[in-house]
Design a protein around this motif. Structure first.
Motif, PDB file in Angstrom:
ATOM      1  N   SER A 123      19.080  79.673  71.987  1.00 58.53           N
ATOM      2  CA  SER A 123      18.943  78.400  72.467  1.00 58.53           C
ATOM      3  C   SER A 123      18.074  77.768  71.533  1.00 58.53           C
ATOM      4  CB  SER A 123      18.454  78.721  73.967  1.00 58.53           C
ATOM      5  OG  SER A 123      17.092  79.333  73.829  1.00 58.53           O
ATOM      6  N   TYR A 124      17.776  78.232  70.477  1.00 57.61           N
ATOM      7  CA  TYR A 124      16.923  77.491  69.501  1.00 57.61           C
ATOM      8  C   TYR A 124      17.261  77.789  67.990  1.00 57.61           C
ATOM      9  CZ  TYR A 124      15.197  82.405  69.429  1.00 57.61           C
ATOM     10  OH  TYR A 124      15.460  83.826  69.509  1.00 57.61           O
ATOM     11  N   ALA A 125      16.568  76.924  67.166  1.00 55.81           N
ATOM     12  CA  ALA A 125      17.143  76.878  65.754  1.00 55.81           C
ATOM     13  C   ALA A 125      16.341  78.049  65.122  1.00 55.81           C
ATOM     14  CB  ALA A 125      16.621  75.639  65.174  1.00 55.81           C
ATOM     15  N   VAL A 126      17.167  78.748  64.025  1.00 54.63           N
ATOM     16  CA  VAL A 126      16.793  79.510  63.270  1.00 54.63           C
ATOM     17  C   VAL A 126      16.614  79.340  61.523  1.00 54.63           C
ATOM     18  CG1 VAL A 126      17.698  81.769  62.307  1.00 54.63           C
ATOM     19  CG2 VAL A 126      18.065  81.585  64.841  1.00 54.63           C
ATOM     20  N   THR A 127      15.859  80.031  61.116  1.00 54.88           N
ATOM     21  CA  THR A 127      15.622  79.609  59.553  1.00 54.88           C
ATOM     22  C   THR A 127      16.087  80.721  58.830  1.00 54.88           C
ATOM     23  OG1 THR A 127      13.677  78.657  59.781  1.00 54.88           O
ATOM     24  CG2 THR A 127      13.696  79.529  57.630  1.00 54.88           C
ATOM     25  N   GLN A 128      16.985  80.336  57.769  1.00 58.59           N
ATOM     26  CA  GLN A 128      17.775  81.429  56.867  1.00 58.59           C
ATOM     27  C   GLN A 128      16.818  81.782  55.716  1.00 58.59           C
ATOM     28  OE1 GLN A 128      21.421  79.298  56.099  1.00 58.59           O
ATOM     29  NE2 GLN A 128      22.488  81.006  57.292  1.00 58.59           N
ATOM     30  N   LEU A 129      16.695  82.844  55.514  1.00 59.33           N
ATOM     31  CA  LEU A 129      15.901  83.437  54.278  1.00 59.33           C
ATOM     32  C   LEU A 129      17.009  84.237  53.451  1.00 59.33           C
ATOM     33  CD1 LEU A 129      12.593  84.633  55.670  1.00 59.33           C
ATOM     34  CD2 LEU A 129      13.202  82.463  54.673  1.00 59.33           C
ATOM     35  N   GLY A 130      17.247  83.865  52.335  1.00 59.08           N
ATOM     36  CA  GLY A 130      18.356  84.401  51.584  1.00 59.08           C
ATOM     37  C   GLY A 130      17.748  84.813  50.035  1.00 59.08           C
ATOM     38  N   PHE A 131      17.729  86.148  49.656  1.00 53.62           N
ATOM     39  CA  PHE A 131      17.180  86.804  48.565  1.00 53.62           C
ATOM     40  C   PHE A 131      18.133  87.086  47.468  1.00 53.62           C
ATOM     41  CE2 PHE A 131      13.879  86.844  51.785  1.00 53.62           C
ATOM     42  CZ  PHE A 131      12.908  86.462  51.131  1.00 53.62           C
ATOM     43  N   ILE A 132      18.079  86.501  46.345  1.00 54.92           N
ATOM     44  CA  ILE A 132      19.121  86.908  45.042  1.00 54.92           C
ATOM     45  C   ILE A 132      18.342  87.797  44.271  1.00 54.92           C
ATOM     46  CG2 ILE A 132      20.717  86.075  43.794  1.00 54.92           C
ATOM     47  CD1 ILE A 132      21.280  83.479  45.163  1.00 54.92           C
ATOM     48  N   LEU A 133      18.838  88.946  43.943  1.00 57.01           N
ATOM     49  CA  LEU A 133      18.080  89.780  42.978  1.00 57.01           C
ATOM     50  C   LEU A 133      19.043  90.233  41.829  1.00 57.01           C
ATOM     51  CD1 LEU A 133      16.519  92.380  45.630  1.00 57.01           C
ATOM     52  CD2 LEU A 133      15.474  90.253  44.655  1.00 57.01           C
ATOM     53  N   ASP A 134      18.442  89.841  40.495  1.00 58.79           N
ATOM     54  CA  ASP A 134      18.928  90.107  39.207  1.00 58.79           C
ATOM     55  C   ASP A 134      18.902  91.751  39.142  1.00 58.79           C
ATOM     56  OD1 ASP A 134      19.917  90.665  36.722  1.00 58.79           O
ATOM     57  OD2 ASP A 134      18.809  88.848  35.879  1.00 58.79           O
ATOM     58  N   ARG A 135      20.081  92.682  39.193  1.00 61.06           N
ATOM     59  CA  ARG A 135      20.075  93.962  38.795  1.00 61.06           C
ATOM     60  C   ARG A 135      20.820  94.421  37.382  1.00 61.06           C
ATOM     61  NH1 ARG A 135      25.193  95.446  40.562  1.00 61.06           N
ATOM     62  NH2 ARG A 135      25.558  94.337  42.537  1.00 61.06           N
ATOM     63  N   SER A 136      20.861  93.553  36.584  1.00 60.59           N
ATOM     64  CA  SER A 136      21.300  93.366  35.363  1.00 60.59           C
ATOM     65  C   SER A 136      20.725  94.641  34.544  1.00 60.59           C
ATOM     66  CB  SER A 136      21.285  92.039  34.298  1.00 60.59           C
ATOM     67  OG  SER A 136      20.092  91.690  34.220  1.00 60.59           O
ATOM     68  N   GLY A 137      21.135  94.998  33.387  1.00 60.73           N
ATOM     69  CA  GLY A 137      20.878  96.162  32.617  1.00 60.73           C
ATOM     70  C   GLY A 137      19.330  95.976  32.152  1.00 60.73           C
ATOM     71  N   SER A 138      18.868  94.711  31.828  1.00 61.55           N
ATOM     72  CA  SER A 138      17.514  94.602  31.063  1.00 61.55           C
ATOM     73  C   SER A 138      16.315  94.820  32.044  1.00 61.55           C
ATOM     74  CB  SER A 138      17.603  93.001  30.712  1.00 61.55           C
ATOM     75  OG  SER A 138      17.809  92.325  31.689  1.00 61.55           O
ATOM     76  N   ILE A 139      16.858  94.741  33.326  1.00 60.27           N
ATOM     77  CA  ILE A 139      15.808  95.124  34.604  1.00 60.27           C
ATOM     78  C   ILE A 139      15.544  96.510  34.454  1.00 60.27           C
ATOM     79  CG2 ILE A 139      15.519  95.402  36.785  1.00 60.27           C
ATOM     80  CD1 ILE A 139      15.261  92.598  36.277  1.00 60.27           C
ATOM     81  N   GLY A 140      16.450  97.346  34.210  1.00 60.96           N
ATOM     82  CA  GLY A 140      15.877  98.890  34.100  1.00 60.96           C
ATOM     83  C   GLY A 140      15.681  99.398  35.326  1.00 60.96           C
TER      84      GLY A 140
END
Length: 248
Positions: A22-39
């Protein structure tokens, strides 16, 4: 655009929780880079850092909905708009984040943005504020495609898109000028959230793990547990002084 008065956050492998609050919600979205350079080793540091921050800082009062997307050659939904309504749910989300498998590959940032858009858009909650955080150590495979996907994500209702740039392989001017939202991108603490997107440069994966907790605190306004404990001790001491003053 959403009402920006409430400032709150949101994380996929767990599945969505269909609820109608019955109340509003905050969205939290996390985008993570898992490309090869990360290791692989750095990836473990990154996901463990985010997992720990989520499990200690996100409130469990159904005011936040969390999504996590990771990308390399393509993108995957790792936490799918889960409403954080209990400590058990939050712990399960944190465990899912820590368990995201490193794959390596390219840097399809456009797929990351597009997948996050579809994930957030599938929510059944009444959303008051939508926040997305990007962590990357490189440049997108296709810069034009990444920019277009970012624009589409914002047009779909994201209110703030902020960034951790990991290491020296990023194009800081591009991330600050074309990805961060709203413009102009804020690069100096204290950050003008939520009226500007903000950009934090960190030297390595350990730097990300340290920074993400601080960023969650900025977005949610929730102090870390240690700060709460110190505040409680300070209040207890103040009450003790007042009692002694009355007795004197």
């Amino acid at each position: 655009m959403f009402n920006k008065k409430a400032v709150v956050l949101a994380l996929g492998l767990i599945g969505s929780i269909a609820a109608t609050p019955s109340y509003a919600v905050t969205q939290l979205g996390f985008i993570l880079d898992r490309s090869g350079s990360i290791g692989s080793s750095n990836w473990t540091t990154i996901v463990n850092g985010l997992s720990s921050a989520v499990n200690s800082l996100i409130p469990i009062d159904s005011s936040y909905e969390l999504s996590v997307v990771s990308f390399a050659n393509g993108a995957s939904v790792d936490v799918n708009h889960v409403l954080i309504d209990s400590a058990a749910t939050r712990t399960a989300v944190a465990s899912a984040i820590a368990g995201i498998v490193f794959t390596g590959g390219g840097t399809d940032m456009a797929a990351g943005f597009s997948t996050m858009q579809s994930t957030l858009s599938a929510s059944t909650q009444a959303i008051s504020f939508s926040y997305v955080n990007l962590a990357t150590d490189g440049v997108p495979n296709d810069q034009n495609a990444a920019t277009a996907a970012r624009n589409s994500l914002i047009a779909a209702g994201v209110d703030n898109l902020s960034i951790e740039a990991i290491g020296g392989g990023v194009n800081a001017a591009y991330l600050q000028g074309s990805i961060c939202y709203p413009q102009a991108c804020d690069t100096t603490s204290p950050y003008a959230f939520p009226t500007q997107g903000f950009y934090i440069a960190v030297p390595d994966a350990a730097g990300y793990a340290a920074a993400i907790g601080n960023k969650i605190q900025v977005v949610t306004g929730v102090p870390e547990p240690g700060s709460l404990a110190l505040a409680g001790l300070a209040l207890t001491g103040l009450l003790g002084i007042r009692r002694r003053a009355k007795q004197d």
